[in-house]
Motif scaffolding. Sequence first.
Motif, PDB file in Angstrom:
ATOM      1  N   ILE A  30       0.849  -1.186   0.000  1.00 42.23           N
ATOM      2  CA  ILE A  30       0.000   0.000   0.000  1.00 42.23           C
ATOM      3  C   ILE A  30       0.888   1.240   0.000  1.00 42.23           C
ATOM      4  O   ILE A  30       1.868   1.319   0.757  1.00 42.23           O
ATOM      5  CB  ILE A  30      -0.941   0.020   1.219  1.00 42.23           C
ATOM      6  CG1 ILE A  30      -1.854  -1.211   1.210  1.00 42.23           C
ATOM      7  CG2 ILE A  30      -1.775   1.300   1.231  1.00 42.23           C
ATOM      8  CD1 ILE A  30      -2.766  -1.302   2.419  1.00 42.23           C
ATOM      9  N   ILE A  31       0.549   2.184  -0.843  1.00 46.61           N
ATOM     10  CA  ILE A  31       1.258   3.459  -0.898  1.00 46.61           C
ATOM     11  C   ILE A  31       0.323   4.552  -0.387  1.00 46.61           C
ATOM     12  O   ILE A  31      -0.822   4.658  -0.830  1.00 46.61           O
ATOM     13  CB  ILE A  31       1.731   3.794  -2.322  1.00 46.61           C
ATOM     14  CG1 ILE A  31       2.768   2.767  -2.788  1.00 46.61           C
ATOM     15  CG2 ILE A  31       2.317   5.200  -2.381  1.00 46.61           C
ATOM     16  CD1 ILE A  31       3.240   2.970  -4.220  1.00 46.61           C
ATOM     17  N   VAL A  32       0.808   5.331   0.567  1.00 38.86           N
ATOM     18  CA  VAL A  32       0.053   6.456   1.124  1.00 38.86           C
ATOM     19  C   VAL A  32       0.741   7.734   0.682  1.00 38.86           C
ATOM     20  O   VAL A  32       1.942   7.916   0.904  1.00 38.86           O
ATOM     21  CB  VAL A  32      -0.013   6.383   2.662  1.00 38.86           C
ATOM     22  CG1 VAL A  32      -0.792   7.578   3.211  1.00 38.86           C
ATOM     23  CG2 VAL A  32      -0.648   5.066   3.115  1.00 38.86           C
ATOM     24  N   ILE A  33      -0.012   8.621   0.072  1.00 38.81           N
ATOM     25  CA  ILE A  33       0.533   9.889  -0.412  1.00 38.81           C
ATOM     26  C   ILE A  33       0.031  11.003   0.480  1.00 38.81           C
ATOM     27  O   ILE A  33      -1.170  11.262   0.558  1.00 38.81           O
ATOM     28  CB  ILE A  33       0.148  10.156  -1.880  1.00 38.81           C
ATOM     29  CG1 ILE A  33       0.692   9.045  -2.790  1.00 38.81           C
ATOM     30  CG2 ILE A  33       0.682  11.511  -2.332  1.00 38.81           C
ATOM     31  CD1 ILE A  33      -0.296   7.936  -3.073  1.00 38.81           C
ATOM     32  N   GLY A  34       0.942  11.659   1.197  1.00 36.92           N
ATOM     33  CA  GLY A  34       0.623  12.718   2.136  1.00 36.92           C
ATOM     34  C   GLY A  34       0.911  12.289   3.558  1.00 36.92           C
ATOM     35  O   GLY A  34       0.318  11.343   4.065  1.00 36.92           O
ATOM     36  N   ALA A  35       1.842  13.001   4.237  1.00 34.93           N
ATOM     37  CA  ALA A  35       2.275  12.623   5.586  1.00 34.93           C
ATOM     38  C   ALA A  35       1.695  13.535   6.648  1.00 34.93           C
ATOM     39  O   ALA A  35       2.305  13.747   7.698  1.00 34.93           O
ATOM     40  CB  ALA A  35       3.808  12.626   5.664  1.00 34.93           C
ATOM     41  N   GLY A  36       0.504  14.098   6.381  1.00 34.49           N
ATOM     42  CA  GLY A  36      -0.173  14.910   7.375  1.00 34.49           C
ATOM     43  C   GLY A  36      -0.944  14.051   8.355  1.00 34.49           C
ATOM     44  O   GLY A  36      -0.666  12.854   8.526  1.00 34.49           O
ATOM     45  N   ALA A  37      -1.952  14.644   8.994  1.00 33.43           N
ATOM     46  CA  ALA A  37      -2.692  13.928  10.036  1.00 33.43           C
ATOM     47  C   ALA A  37      -3.404  12.700   9.487  1.00 33.43           C
ATOM     48  O   ALA A  37      -3.342  11.616  10.087  1.00 33.43           O
ATOM     49  CB  ALA A  37      -3.693  14.871  10.700  1.00 33.43           C
ATOM     50  N   PHE A  38      -4.092  12.828   8.357  1.00 40.01           N
ATOM     51  CA  PHE A  38      -4.813  11.684   7.796  1.00 40.01           C
ATOM     52  C   PHE A  38      -3.847  10.641   7.246  1.00 40.01           C
ATOM     53  O   PHE A  38      -3.977   9.455   7.522  1.00 40.01           O
ATOM     54  CB  PHE A  38      -5.757  12.140   6.683  1.00 40.01           C
ATOM     55  CG  PHE A  38      -6.984  12.888   7.137  1.00 40.01           C
ATOM     56  CD1 PHE A  38      -7.176  13.200   8.477  1.00 40.01           C
ATOM     57  CD2 PHE A  38      -7.945  13.283   6.226  1.00 40.01           C
ATOM     58  CE1 PHE A  38      -8.303  13.901   8.897  1.00 40.01           C
ATOM     59  CE2 PHE A  38      -9.076  13.968   6.637  1.00 40.01           C
ATOM     60  CZ  PHE A  38      -9.261  14.276   7.975  1.00 40.01           C
ATOM     61  N   LYS A 172      -0.010  19.660  19.641  1.00 46.38           N
ATOM     62  CA  LYS A 172       1.164  20.174  18.947  1.00 46.38           C
ATOM     63  C   LYS A 172       1.182  19.557  17.546  1.00 46.38           C
ATOM     64  O   LYS A 172       1.487  18.375  17.382  1.00 46.38           O
ATOM     65  CB  LYS A 172       2.431  19.833  19.717  1.00 46.38           C
ATOM     66  CG  LYS A 172       2.498  20.525  21.074  1.00 46.38           C
ATOM     67  CD  LYS A 172       3.790  20.200  21.813  1.00 46.38           C
ATOM     68  CE  LYS A 172       3.832  20.904  23.156  1.00 46.38           C
ATOM     69  NZ  LYS A 172       5.076  20.585  23.920  1.00 46.38           N
ATOM     70  N   ALA A 173       0.846  20.367  16.560  1.00 48.69           N
ATOM     71  CA  ALA A 173       0.569  19.834  15.227  1.00 48.69           C
ATOM     72  C   ALA A 173       1.829  19.346  14.512  1.00 48.69           C
ATOM     73  O   ALA A 173       1.944  18.171  14.151  1.00 48.69           O
ATOM     74  CB  ALA A 173      -0.138  20.900  14.393  1.00 48.69           C
ATOM     75  N   ARG A 174       2.761  20.265  14.284  1.00 45.78           N
ATOM     76  CA  ARG A 174       3.958  19.872  13.533  1.00 45.78           C
ATOM     77  C   ARG A 174       4.714  18.765  14.252  1.00 45.78           C
ATOM     78  O   ARG A 174       5.156  17.784  13.641  1.00 45.78           O
ATOM     79  CB  ARG A 174       4.870  21.091  13.331  1.00 45.78           C
ATOM     80  CG  ARG A 174       6.160  20.748  12.579  1.00 45.78           C
ATOM     81  CD  ARG A 174       7.093  21.941  12.459  1.00 45.78           C
ATOM     82  NE  ARG A 174       6.527  22.972  11.593  1.00 45.78           N
ATOM     83  CZ  ARG A 174       6.039  24.140  12.018  1.00 45.78           C
ATOM     84  NH1 ARG A 174       6.023  24.403  13.311  1.00 45.78           N
ATOM     85  NH2 ARG A 174       5.561  25.024  11.181  1.00 45.78           N
ATOM     86  N   ASP A 175       4.881  18.907  15.560  1.00 46.14           N
ATOM     87  CA  ASP A 175       5.594  17.892  16.331  1.00 46.14           C
ATOM     88  C   ASP A 175       4.920  16.531  16.209  1.00 46.14           C
ATOM     89  O   ASP A 175       5.591  15.493  16.132  1.00 46.14           O
ATOM     90  CB  ASP A 175       5.654  18.297  17.808  1.00 46.14           C
ATOM     91  CG  ASP A 175       6.571  19.479  18.059  1.00 46.14           C
ATOM     92  OD1 ASP A 175       7.284  19.889  17.127  1.00 46.14           O
ATOM     93  OD2 ASP A 175       6.564  20.000  19.194  1.00 46.14           O
ATOM     94  N   SER A 176       3.572  16.527  16.198  1.00 45.01           N
ATOM     95  CA  SER A 176       2.838  15.262  16.093  1.00 45.01           C
ATOM     96  C   SER A 176       3.096  14.580  14.761  1.00 45.01           C
ATOM     97  O   SER A 176       3.349  13.366  14.702  1.00 45.01           O
ATOM     98  CB  SER A 176       1.343  15.518  16.261  1.00 45.01           C
ATOM     99  OG  SER A 176       1.035  16.011  17.542  1.00 45.01           O
ATOM    100  N   CYS A 177       3.030  15.351  13.673  1.00 43.59           N
ATOM    101  CA  CYS A 177       3.266  14.766  12.343  1.00 43.59           C
ATOM    102  C   CYS A 177       4.664  14.177  12.233  1.00 43.59           C
ATOM    103  O   CYS A 177       4.849  13.083  11.688  1.00 43.59           O
ATOM    104  CB  CYS A 177       3.059  15.834  11.264  1.00 43.59           C
ATOM    105  SG  CYS A 177       1.355  16.357  11.053  1.00 43.59           S
TER     106      CYS A 177
END
Length: 395
Positions: A30-38, A172-177
């Motif tokens: 599986i390939i996931v594109i996008g390393a944000g919250a979702f 903490k958004a950026r730190d969480s990602c």
Amino acid sequence: MQEASTNTFSPRYDSISSFSFTPCKPGGKIIVIGAGAFGGWSALFLLRKKYHVTLIDSWGPGNSRSSSGDETRVIRSTYGRNKLYFDLNVRSLGFWKALERQTGVDLFSNKGVLWLCHKEHAPIVDDSIPFAASHNMGYEYVSNEELKRKYSILNITDLHHAYHDPFGGFLKARDSCMLINQLFISEGGEYLASNVRPGKIHQNKLKYIELSDGSQLSADAFVFACGSWLGNVFPQVLRDVITCSKQEVYYFGVPYKDADLYENFPVWIDLDGLDFYYGIPSNNGRGFKIGVDKRGETFDPTNDERVLSPEVLREARTFIAHRFPGLQDAPLLENRVCPYENSPDGNFIIDHHPDADNVIIAGGGSGHGFKHGPAIGELITDGLSGNGQIPGLSL
């Protein structure tokens, strides 16, 4: 890229039963594109289901172009009559706390959320009260007299009352990602920094994606969680569904004599019915944050510059001088642009591509999606692998 949509795409996420994906075979790729919250949470959970997972992002987890960037994000359950979103947030909050226990990293600040109500009835709060009670997460009614006593820095002259949600706060958004990405890599996931273009769709399957260097990667399933870029990635399907707006946030310096009062103030949301300003107390000394939730101008998350609009700032200053009189002359320490990845009705879009049943589209955060990342990741994982507990996080 060939993408000739033949089906009507009416994505919505208003019930759990709307998740009906073609399962991916056990141990598949599986390939996931996008390393944000979702995307980040989806990649981690899929990896823990023993899939071979590659996570790809153009500029990295929590980068400044993304909707999951910046310092902090509000976490709250209050969604009016929307029980599903309330339940999703409760589920996500459990995962955020479990992630803290697992890693020892402080991510969730339980400051509470103060809803400032201008009228006797505020449906977004009032209609959530039964859901809060069902989770033993009741709100506290705060009269104007109590507001004046507890929060002396607040101007209450145009308020009717407030509600305090003691279970909310900020993440903490950026730190969480970045932390989720580090976990993903440490547990055996593959991370790549690259731009992505979908390849050919043939016989209801996406065959491959193309990377910046021209190479191609194939997989059994693809999860596109590209935030504000989704409309550009699948233009014929999503250009009129996903839009990006420019949302400004400001960090103001507080007066030193009242620094503790601002530092210990809850997360707050002003229900004025117009701009819906919100704010987050200082995080690591960055200043008193105020955000503008009223939808801004159309924004290109790749090429547009992240500079403030003088008129938007002027209006925000007028508001903050009214609501927090002590900040009337507060210096602006920093400003950021948060790109909102908007869906037509503000709901999330979790669905398969109409012409490719091995492509999952996850987006439509619309300014409130970050906190739901774990629950969305779990649902996508369940949709691709079947129901079951996610190993590694004990709730």
